[in-house]
Design a protein around this motif. Structure first.
Motif, PDB file in Angstrom:
ATOM      1  N   VAL A   1       1.304  25.783  13.187  1.00 34.29           N
ATOM      2  CA  VAL A   1      -0.101  26.168  13.193  1.00 34.29           C
ATOM      3  C   VAL A   1      -0.406  27.088  12.016  1.00 34.29           C
ATOM      4  CG1 VAL A   1      -1.828  27.492  14.477  1.00 34.29           C
ATOM      5  CG2 VAL A   1      -0.372  25.863  15.681  1.00 34.29           C
ATOM      6  N   SER A   2       0.529  27.993  11.717  1.00 34.74           N
ATOM      7  CA  SER A   2       0.271  29.019  10.690  1.00 34.74           C
ATOM      8  C   SER A   2       0.069  28.431   9.302  1.00 34.74           C
ATOM      9  CB  SER A   2       1.408  30.042  10.651  1.00 34.74           C
ATOM     10  OG  SER A   2       2.572  29.507  10.044  1.00 34.74           O
ATOM     11  N   VAL A   3       0.684  27.267   9.017  1.00 26.39           N
ATOM     12  CA  VAL A   3       0.543  26.715   7.663  1.00 26.39           C
ATOM     13  C   VAL A   3      -0.904  26.314   7.371  1.00 26.39           C
ATOM     14  CG1 VAL A   3       2.930  25.916   7.594  1.00 26.39           C
ATOM     15  CG2 VAL A   3       1.148  24.346   8.339  1.00 26.39           C
ATOM     16  N   GLY A   4      -1.669  26.002   8.411  1.00 26.18           N
ATOM     17  CA  GLY A   4      -3.078  25.716   8.215  1.00 26.18           C
ATOM     18  C   GLY A   4      -3.873  26.949   7.805  1.00 26.18           C
ATOM     19  N   TYR A   5      -3.284  28.117   8.017  1.00 25.63           N
ATOM     20  CA  TYR A   5      -3.946  29.370   7.682  1.00 25.63           C
ATOM     21  C   TYR A   5      -3.564  29.861   6.293  1.00 25.63           C
ATOM     22  CZ  TYR A   5      -5.216  29.541  12.600  1.00 25.63           C
ATOM     23  OH  TYR A   5      -5.739  29.237  13.840  1.00 25.63           O
ATOM     24  N   MET A   6      -2.747  29.090   5.589  1.00 20.17           N
ATOM     25  CA  MET A   6      -2.360  29.489   4.229  1.00 20.17           C
ATOM     26  C   MET A   6      -2.339  28.279   3.300  1.00 20.17           C
ATOM     27  SD  MET A   6       1.725  30.159   4.947  1.00 20.17           S
ATOM     28  CE  MET A   6       1.580  30.959   6.545  1.00 20.17           C
ATOM     29  N   ASP A   7      -3.156  27.276   3.604  1.00 19.31           N
ATOM     30  CA  ASP A   7      -3.166  26.054   2.799  1.00 19.31           C
ATOM     31  C   ASP A   7      -3.933  26.279   1.495  1.00 19.31           C
ATOM     32  OD1 ASP A   7      -5.820  26.043   3.559  1.00 19.31           O
ATOM     33  OD2 ASP A   7      -5.866  23.903   4.020  1.00 19.31           O
ATOM     34  N   PRO A   8      -3.932  25.316   0.566  1.00 18.38           N
ATOM     35  CA  PRO A   8      -4.594  25.525  -0.727  1.00 18.38           C
ATOM     36  C   PRO A   8      -6.077  25.879  -0.635  1.00 18.38           C
ATOM     37  CG  PRO A   8      -3.120  23.651  -0.868  1.00 18.38           C
ATOM     38  CD  PRO A   8      -3.138  24.063   0.578  1.00 18.38           C
ATOM     39  N   GLY A   9      -6.739  25.498   0.447  1.00 17.46           N
ATOM     40  CA  GLY A   9      -8.127  25.917   0.609  1.00 17.46           C
ATOM     41  C   GLY A   9      -8.252  27.423   0.695  1.00 17.46           C
ATOM     42  N   ASN A  10      -7.296  28.063   1.367  1.00 21.48           N
ATOM     43  CA  ASN A  10      -7.276  29.528   1.409  1.00 21.48           C
ATOM     44  C   ASN A  10      -7.114  30.110   0.011  1.00 21.48           C
ATOM     45  OD1 ASN A  10      -6.169  28.532   4.121  1.00 21.48           O
ATOM     46  ND2 ASN A  10      -6.523  30.678   4.545  1.00 21.48           N
ATOM     47  N   TRP A  11      -6.269  29.467  -0.791  1.00 20.61           N
ATOM     48  CA  TRP A  11      -6.021  29.968  -2.141  1.00 20.61           C
ATOM     49  C   TRP A  11      -7.320  30.013  -2.941  1.00 20.61           C
ATOM     50  CZ3 TRP A  11      -0.831  29.712  -4.760  1.00 20.61           C
ATOM     51  CH2 TRP A  11       0.203  29.676  -3.820  1.00 20.61           C
ATOM     52  N   ALA A  12      -8.099  28.932  -2.870  1.00 18.95           N
ATOM     53  CA  ALA A  12      -9.336  28.871  -3.649  1.00 18.95           C
ATOM     54  C   ALA A  12     -10.311  29.960  -3.224  1.00 18.95           C
ATOM     55  CB  ALA A  12      -9.975  27.490  -3.496  1.00 18.95           C
ATOM     56  N   THR A  13     -10.511  30.123  -1.912  1.00 20.72           N
ATOM     57  CA  THR A  13     -11.456  31.130  -1.436  1.00 20.72           C
ATOM     58  C   THR A  13     -10.929  32.538  -1.676  1.00 20.72           C
ATOM     59  OG1 THR A  13     -10.510  30.816   0.778  1.00 20.72           O
ATOM     60  CG2 THR A  13     -12.564  29.690   0.298  1.00 20.72           C
ATOM     61  N   ASP A  14      -9.638  32.761  -1.475  1.00 17.58           N
ATOM     62  CA  ASP A  14      -9.058  34.096  -1.666  1.00 17.58           C
ATOM     63  C   ASP A  14      -9.059  34.501  -3.141  1.00 17.58           C
ATOM     64  OD1 ASP A  14      -8.628  34.264   1.027  1.00 17.58           O
ATOM     65  OD2 ASP A  14      -6.512  33.740   0.944  1.00 17.58           O
ATOM     66  N   ILE A  15      -8.720  33.554  -4.020  1.00 17.17           N
ATOM     67  CA  ILE A  15      -8.745  33.860  -5.460  1.00 17.17           C
ATOM     68  C   ILE A  15     -10.165  34.165  -5.919  1.00 17.17           C
ATOM     69  CG2 ILE A  15      -8.437  32.854  -7.761  1.00 17.17           C
ATOM     70  CD1 ILE A  15      -5.986  31.359  -6.613  1.00 17.17           C
ATOM     71  N   ALA A  16     -11.118  33.326  -5.495  1.00 18.95           N
ATOM     72  CA  ALA A  16     -12.513  33.569  -5.867  1.00 18.95           C
ATOM     73  C   ALA A  16     -13.005  34.905  -5.313  1.00 18.95           C
ATOM     74  CB  ALA A  16     -13.396  32.423  -5.362  1.00 18.95           C
ATOM     75  N   GLY A  17     -12.659  35.200  -4.060  1.00 23.52           N
ATOM     76  CA  GLY A  17     -13.095  36.452  -3.450  1.00 23.52           C
ATOM     77  C   GLY A  17     -12.467  37.668  -4.104  1.00 23.52           C
ATOM     78  N   GLY A  18     -11.178  37.605  -4.421  1.00 21.65           N
ATOM     79  CA  GLY A  18     -10.493  38.729  -5.037  1.00 21.65           C
ATOM     80  C   GLY A  18     -10.958  38.994  -6.455  1.00 21.65           C
ATOM     81  N   SER A  19     -11.108  37.932  -7.243  1.00 23.39           N
ATOM     82  CA  SER A  19     -11.509  38.119  -8.634  1.00 23.39           C
ATOM     83  C   SER A  19     -12.966  38.574  -8.739  1.00 23.39           C
ATOM     84  CB  SER A  19     -11.322  36.816  -9.423  1.00 23.39           C
ATOM     85  OG  SER A  19     -12.179  35.805  -8.939  1.00 23.39           O
ATOM     86  N   ARG A  20     -13.807  38.116  -7.832  1.00 25.21           N
ATOM     87  CA  ARG A  20     -15.245  38.446  -7.904  1.00 25.21           C
ATOM     88  C   ARG A  20     -15.558  39.799  -7.274  1.00 25.21           C
ATOM     89  NH1 ARG A  20     -19.942  35.191  -8.062  1.00 25.21           N
ATOM     90  NH2 ARG A  20     -21.610  36.576  -8.755  1.00 25.21           N
ATOM     91  N   PHE A  21     -14.974  40.081  -6.118  1.00 25.10           N
ATOM     92  CA  PHE A  21     -15.377  41.259  -5.355  1.00 25.10           C
ATOM     93  C   PHE A  21     -14.239  42.248  -5.093  1.00 25.10           C
ATOM     94  CE2 PHE A  21     -18.165  37.714  -3.950  1.00 25.10           C
ATOM     95  CZ  PHE A  21     -19.351  38.183  -4.518  1.00 25.10           C
ATOM     96  N   GLY A  22     -13.136  42.104  -5.775  1.00 30.05           N
ATOM     97  CA  GLY A  22     -12.027  43.038  -5.603  1.00 30.05           C
ATOM     98  C   GLY A  22     -11.403  42.933  -4.227  1.00 30.05           C
ATOM     99  N   TYR A  23     -11.157  44.071  -3.596  1.00 24.73           N
ATOM    100  CA  TYR A  23     -10.485  44.106  -2.293  1.00 24.73           C
ATOM    101  C   TYR A  23     -11.465  44.021  -1.121  1.00 24.73           C
ATOM    102  CZ  TYR A  23      -6.699  45.978  -5.220  1.00 24.73           C
ATOM    103  OH  TYR A  23      -5.754  46.153  -6.189  1.00 24.73           O
ATOM    104  N   THR A  24     -12.772  43.897  -1.390  1.00 23.49           N
ATOM    105  CA  THR A  24     -13.792  44.023  -0.337  1.00 23.49           C
ATOM    106  C   THR A  24     -13.602  43.021   0.798  1.00 23.49           C
ATOM    107  OG1 THR A  24     -15.380  44.787  -2.003  1.00 23.49           O
ATOM    108  CG2 THR A  24     -16.274  44.085   0.111  1.00 23.49           C
ATOM    109  N   LEU A  25     -13.232  41.787   0.461  1.00 21.06           N
ATOM    110  CA  LEU A  25     -13.150  40.740   1.483  1.00 21.06           C
ATOM    111  C   LEU A  25     -11.825  40.746   2.248  1.00 21.06           C
ATOM    112  CD1 LEU A  25     -14.916  37.767  -0.336  1.00 21.06           C
ATOM    113  CD2 LEU A  25     -15.836  39.317   1.389  1.00 21.06           C
ATOM    114  N   LEU A  26     -10.964  41.729   1.988  1.00 24.21           N
ATOM    115  CA  LEU A  26      -9.744  41.856   2.792  1.00 24.21           C
ATOM    116  C   LEU A  26     -10.076  42.042   4.272  1.00 24.21           C
ATOM    117  CD1 LEU A  26      -7.207  44.079   0.786  1.00 24.21           C
ATOM    118  CD2 LEU A  26      -6.857  41.739   1.599  1.00 24.21           C
TER     119      LEU A  26
END
Length: 441
Positions: A39-64
């Motif tokens: 189940v956990s692998v669905g929580y770290m799939d490449p879709g997470n990478w795209a949203t997490d990278i976009a969120g981190g680069s744009r808004f820093g740590y805010t979306l943690l």
């Protein structure tokens, strides 16, 4: 509502793993360990990478804080899946078929298939991007190569369910090891990370931030994972008596909680690395996985940083593609009582992902894949309510669950989670419609 007598999903592995009697806590935990990691692998799939990278680069740590909240929701919802599967012997799809009218069940099935296709699209693109970054394979060819990975799943299913679990756990450990190294390379500011874990009202007020936040929610709490977990928890052959069912619920919940805590670390690490490397270096528009790969080593001054990132991405895509196939089989069997050969089901699921991926790459260019990944996660989030609400309903119904019904505190918590998900998705829809209207005007 009563428990129906019906053929279990994934009958070839149903109750196929024995549970030792009279053994200690750790032996039993080891016997139950496995479904949570699938189940956990669905929580770290490449879709997470795209949203997490976009969120981190744009808004820093805010979306943690969104990642933390999403993961806490996931832990609660997956525990309900364990409770439903153990107590009733049904998975969520079968329960929906029993409880709802044929028309409603059909609509829920269609929505779930859309979610699985969106998830598989993210996994397909992620794996193809990894092949391109590591080995220089053109993205369109990478998409075609990854379309035939059904062979690996068929081989493992023939060996036994424990082999699938072992492979997935190995891939998850690989991803965790890679991002531990990336955090060491990026040297994030500890106070900034801790501050990002505190919710910020701006997340709701800023439409762009909210769009990414809901994408993170969709990427973290996967609708098809709720169907998957309620079925694969039944691969364990516990004794069919109340005492052993309570034991199965306890150990199944511990298994998923540990696995999802690891997923929390990985998701947080992706955003932290993106924030520390890009946001505070003036590269706040990095949203593509390819751009992140190219910039990591130069910005961090570590030659291996990009290669480690690429291998983690490949492991992520390959691990999550296994579970999407299993979820597809469970959903089709549960809702429609249709069972296709695993290779045919896998091929159909993958074709639904291959076509839009190739169209996007060929007509809009390889640079458009990042936006497609984020959009796929927003689709997942919009489908989530249609899986969460039935799950909360069923596990709170004493007629179905008997003594295993949710206690009052769990009913309140689960209801709050369902409400938050519905409200966030409704807000996103309103913001999107308003943006379209203003754009048209």
């Amino acid at each position: 509502m009563t428990i129906s007598e019906q053929r279990p999903s994934l009958p070839e592995v149903h109750r196929s793993i024995s549970i030792p009697n009279g053994k200690g806590f750790w032996r039993k935990l080891l016997a139950y360990a496995g479904p949570g990691y699938l189940v956990s692998v669905g929580y770290m799939d490449p879709g997470n990478w795209a949203t997490d990278i976009a969120g981190g680069s744009r808004f820093g740590y805010t979306l943690l804080s969104v990642i933390l909240l999403s993961n806490l929701m996931a832990i609660l919802l997956q525990s309900l899946c364990v409770r439903l599967g153990v107590a009733t012997g049904m998975d969520l799809a079968q329960a929906c078929r029993d409880y709802f009218s044929p028309r409603v069940s059909f609509v829920l099935w269609v929505l779930c298939e859309i979610a699985i296709a969106a998830c598989d699209l993210a996994e397909l693109l992620g794996s193809a991007i990894a092949l391109q970054l590591l080995f220089g394979i053109p993205l369109a060819w990478g998409v075609c190569i990854m379309a035939v990975d059904v062979i690996m799943l068929l081989f493992l299913q023939g060996k036994g369910f424990r082999y699938i679990e072992a492979l997935v756990i190995t891939l998850v450990a690989t991803i965790a090891g890679c991002f531990t190294a990336e955090i060491i390379f990026s040297r994030p500011e500890v106070t900034g990370v801790l501050g990002g874990l505190v919710p910020n009202p701006e997340i709701i007020q800023n439409p762009e931030m909210l769009y990414l936040a809901v994408g993170i929610l969709g990427a973290t709490v996967m609708p098809h994972n709720l169907y998957l977990h309620s079925s694969i928890v039944q691969t364990r052959a516990w004794e069919m008596i109340p005492q052993k069912k309570w034991e199965a619920i306890k150990f199944g919940t511990i298994d998923s909680t540990i696995a999802l805590s690891l997923a929390l670390f990985i998701n947080s690490a992706i955003l932290i690395v993106a924030a520390a490397t890009f946001h505070f270096s003036g590269y706040q528009e990095v949203a593509e996985i390819q751009d992140a790969y190219k910039l990591l080593s130069p910005l961090l001054g570590v030659g291996a940083a990009s290669v480690v990132f690429g291998f983690a991405l490949l492991a992520s895509g390959q691990s999550s593609t296994l579970t999407a196939t299993l979820a597809g089989q469970i959903v089709m069997e549960g809702f429609l009582h249709l069972r296709f050969a695993p290779w045919l089901r896998r091929l159909a699921t993958r074709l639904l992902a291959v076509v839009p991926a190739l169209i996007t790459i060929l007509f809009f260019g390889e640079q458009s894949t990042g936006k497609l990944l984020v959009f796929s996660q927003v689709i997942l989030s919009l489908q989530l309510s249609f899986a969460v609400i039935p799950l909360v309903m069923f596990t709170s119904d004493r007629r179905l669950m008997g003594e295993f019904v949710n206690p009052r505190w769990l009913k309140v918590s689960a209801g709050a989670v369902a409400t938050i998900i519905v409200c966030l998705n409704g807000w996103l829809l309103l913001q999107t419609l308003w943006g379209w209207i203003n754009g048209a005007g």
